[in-house]
Design a protein around this motif. Structure first.
Motif, PDB file in Angstrom:
ATOM      1  N   SER A  83       0.755  -0.892   0.156  1.00  0.00           N
ATOM      2  CA  SER A  83      -0.050   0.191   0.391  1.00  0.00           C
ATOM      3  C   SER A  83       1.045   1.144   0.296  1.00  0.00           C
ATOM      4  CB  SER A  83      -0.327  -0.103   1.226  1.00  0.00           C
ATOM      5  OG  SER A  83       0.060  -0.366   2.312  1.00  0.00           O
ATOM      6  N   GLU A  84       1.671   0.951   0.645  1.00  0.00           N
ATOM      7  CA  GLU A  84       3.557   2.585   0.566  1.00  0.00           C
ATOM      8  C   GLU A  84       3.579   2.320  -0.794  1.00  0.00           C
ATOM      9  OE1 GLU A  84       3.037  -0.416   3.187  1.00  0.00           O
ATOM     10  OE2 GLU A  84       2.533   0.884   5.196  1.00  0.00           O
ATOM     11  N   GLN A  85       3.659   1.278  -1.015  1.00  0.00           N
ATOM     12  CA  GLN A  85       4.081   1.644  -2.853  1.00  0.00           C
ATOM     13  C   GLN A  85       3.210   1.934  -3.545  1.00  0.00           C
ATOM     14  OE1 GLN A  85       5.871  -2.711  -2.844  1.00  0.00           O
ATOM     15  NE2 GLN A  85       8.361  -1.598  -3.066  1.00  0.00           N
ATOM     16  N   VAL A  86       1.852   1.646  -3.887  1.00  0.00           N
ATOM     17  CA  VAL A  86       0.899   2.246  -4.368  1.00  0.00           C
ATOM     18  C   VAL A  86       1.120   3.878  -4.098  1.00  0.00           C
ATOM     19  CG1 VAL A  86      -1.508   2.269  -4.852  1.00  0.00           C
ATOM     20  CG2 VAL A  86      -0.481   0.148  -4.544  1.00  0.00           C
ATOM     21  N   LEU A  87       0.886   3.783  -2.996  1.00  0.00           N
ATOM     22  CA  LEU A  87       1.107   5.754  -2.451  1.00  0.00           C
ATOM     23  C   LEU A  87       1.771   6.162  -3.342  1.00  0.00           C
ATOM     24  CD1 LEU A  87      -0.190   7.855  -1.575  1.00  0.00           C
ATOM     25  CD2 LEU A  87       0.452   7.544   0.688  1.00  0.00           C
ATOM     26  N   GLU A  88       3.390   6.293  -2.967  1.00  0.00           N
ATOM     27  CA  GLU A  88       4.451   6.533  -3.869  1.00  0.00           C
ATOM     28  C   GLU A  88       4.739   6.665  -5.155  1.00  0.00           C
ATOM     29  OE1 GLU A  88       7.986   7.995  -4.407  1.00  0.00           O
ATOM     30  OE2 GLU A  88       6.897   7.739  -2.702  1.00  0.00           O
ATOM     31  N   THR A  89       3.926   5.515  -6.229  1.00  0.00           N
ATOM     32  CA  THR A  89       3.155   5.518  -6.994  1.00  0.00           C
ATOM     33  C   THR A  89       2.898   6.387  -7.853  1.00  0.00           C
ATOM     34  OG1 THR A  89       4.280   3.010  -7.760  1.00  0.00           O
ATOM     35  CG2 THR A  89       2.703   3.992  -9.278  1.00  0.00           C
ATOM     36  N   ARG A  90       1.949   6.779  -6.700  1.00  0.00           N
ATOM     37  CA  ARG A  90       0.573   7.805  -7.960  1.00  0.00           C
ATOM     38  C   ARG A  90       1.627   9.330  -6.904  1.00  0.00           C
ATOM     39  NH1 ARG A  90      -4.842   4.665  -5.437  1.00  0.00           N
ATOM     40  NH2 ARG A  90      -4.477   2.455  -7.326  1.00  0.00           N
ATOM     41  N   LYS A  91       2.311   9.393  -6.169  1.00  0.00           N
ATOM     42  CA  LYS A  91       3.029  10.480  -6.240  1.00  0.00           C
ATOM     43  C   LYS A  91       3.940  10.860  -7.197  1.00  0.00           C
ATOM     44  CE  LYS A  91       2.667  10.476  -0.576  1.00  0.00           C
ATOM     45  NZ  LYS A  91       3.399  10.851   0.170  1.00  0.00           N
ATOM     46  N   ARG A  92       4.200   9.704  -7.486  1.00  0.00           N
ATOM     47  CA  ARG A  92       5.678  10.090  -8.748  1.00  0.00           C
ATOM     48  C   ARG A  92       4.833  10.509 -10.251  1.00  0.00           C
ATOM     49  NH1 ARG A  92       9.399   4.779  -8.971  1.00  0.00           N
ATOM     50  NH2 ARG A  92      10.167   5.088  -6.655  1.00  0.00           N
ATOM     51  N   THR A  93       3.772  10.024  -9.956  1.00  0.00           N
ATOM     52  CA  THR A  93       2.676  10.391 -11.489  1.00  0.00           C
ATOM     53  C   THR A  93       2.365  11.942 -11.186  1.00  0.00           C
ATOM     54  OG1 THR A  93       1.353   8.734 -11.065  1.00  0.00           O
ATOM     55  CG2 THR A  93       3.113   7.604 -12.211  1.00  0.00           C
ATOM     56  N   TRP A  94       1.783  12.198 -10.089  1.00  0.00           N
ATOM     57  CA  TRP A  94       1.128  13.129  -9.765  1.00  0.00           C
ATOM     58  C   TRP A  94       1.966  14.284 -11.378  1.00  0.00           C
ATOM     59  CZ3 TRP A  94       2.772  17.403  -7.230  1.00  0.00           C
ATOM     60  CH2 TRP A  94       1.737  18.577  -6.966  1.00  0.00           C
TER      61      TRP A  94
END
Length: 402
Positions: free
Chosen positions: A16-27
């Motif tokens: 779940s932490e990596q999912v959040l990090e992925t979305r922060k990266r793509t924003w």
């Protein structure tokens, strides 16, 4: 990047932490004018939709084997497990059609600091091994170390599709074994047909999305779409059963198999939901499809569904279309009417059905245009018997984009 470095990496379902990090990266690249909070909230809402929930959507990360949960992973992507159809040509009688898992692949992203090191393409090579059963017929390359771990609920795909914004070469060379030698995803029919929308509507109606009742036609509202998709899934199955074994319009004259994703299960309806969630402008559409009524029957073989693309030229983007050469001209006029009454400037169709090829240009010489898109190229990888090039991707339309 050298092969011995690849062996230190593998593919894992994201925490779940990596999912959040992925979305922060793509924003920063994909978020447009939204705030980070708005962008993340939009994702959370889409995660709960039918096409994604109950494990259908998985985020994958390429990460070090000795620290698979790190937030400093190399790159990521998403997969959506769906129901597809595979039909094998029959020498006598209907083709044999059966359901099979398939995958849509989306959000392939490597942060700028990790690009040009081979990470993204290696992630895509490994992805074949977790979404398909290629390990039953292929040997995993020893230079890549151990195969990625199996994941409950994933695997068994008959085929997978993705929609490229970077052309074909990157994905074609991301096969399950070879590097830079093809055997990955292959582009299929990246065509669009587009018509300008012009005319005047009554004062007070503009941008309201209102449409008039039309004798012989039935407008489709959002709450009616799921029932329509279920009927369309049956139509697709019946069409694959009847598909001729050979035809000049096919990618290969005599395919070894016909395949299609299905629009039900939230797949088709996601296009409407995404239109409403992602657009930074109001989407004024009130109807999301139309079907021709024949003798009181709304279940005929002329219908279309659509979403809206407000990013550049406001466009009514058709997600599914079925018509005959006789009914298409009037259907096109109805789609233009819906666009006009919503203040949209264009109607676009991805990969117009083969039986209508040529007719569209004839009917719209003044504003119709057929062209190769620069983004959203449909690519496919087949995991069954034979080669990807010998498989016919039927109903290669916008409804299954992800």
């Amino acid at each position: 990047m050298f092969d011995h470095d690849l062996a230190a990496l593998s593919l894992y379902p994201a925490t779940s932490e990596q999912v959040l990090e992925t979305r922060k990266r793509t924003w920063s690249d994909w978020g447009g004018s939204t705030t980070l909070e708005q962008y993340l909230n939009r994702y959370e809402r889409m995660d709960k939709m039918e096409h994604a929930r109950d494990g259908r959507m998985i985020t994958w990360v390429l990460a070090p084997r000795d620290d698979p949960a790190t937030l400093d992973f190399m790159c990521a992507c998403e997969t959506y497990k769906r129901i597809g159809l595979v039909a094998y040509p029959s020498p006598d009688g209907p083709n044999k059609v059966h359901e099979a898992p398939c995958y849509g692949i989306a959000c392939v992203y490597t942060p700028a600091s990790k690009r040009r090191k081979g990470y993204g393409q290696h992630m895509m090579r490994l992805l074949h091994w977790v979404i398909s059963s290629c390990d039953e017929v292929l040997e995993f390359p020893k230079e890549w170390g151990a195969p990625p771990p199996k994941v409950d609920g994933a695997g068994g795909a008959a085929f997978s599709v993705l929609y490229s914004a970077v052309g074909e070469d990157f994905y074609r060379d991301a096969g399950p074994q070879s590097q830079g030698k093809g055997d990955g995803w292959e582009v299929r029919a990246p065509w669009s047909w587009a018509w300008g929308v012009s005319g005047q509507i009554e004062t007070g109606k503009k941008f309201a999305g209102k449409v008039e009742e039309a004798p012989g036609w039935k407008w489709v509202e959002e709450e009616d779409l799921d029932e329509m998709w279920r009927g369309d899934a049956r139509f697709i199955k019946d069409s694959l059963e009847r598909a001729p074994r050979s035809d000049p319009s096919y990618e290969t004259l005599s395919p070894t198999a016909f395949i299609s994703a299905l629009p039900n299960g939230g797949v088709g309806s996601f296009q409407v939901a995404r239109s409403l969630l992602v657009s930074e402008h109001a989407v004024p559409l009130k109807v999301w499809g139309i079907r021709k009524v024949v003798g009181g029957n709304e279940k005929g073989e002329t219908y279309a569904t659509w979403a809206a693309d407000m990013r550049f030229t406001p466009t009514l983007i058709v997600t599914r279309l079925t018509a005959t050469r006789e009914t298409f001209p009037e259907l096109l006029e109805k789609m233009k009417e819906a666009a006009l009454n919503a203040g949209l400037e264009k109607v676009e169709v991805w990969n117009l059905p083969g039986n209508l090829d040529g007719l569209a240009e004839e009917e719209s010489e003044s504003d119709g245009k057929k062209y190769v898109r620069t983004r959203g190229w449909p690519l496919i990888k087949w995991y069954g018997r034979g080669e990807t090039r010998d498989v016919e991707w039927a109903f290669n339309e916008k409804f299954c984009w992800c």
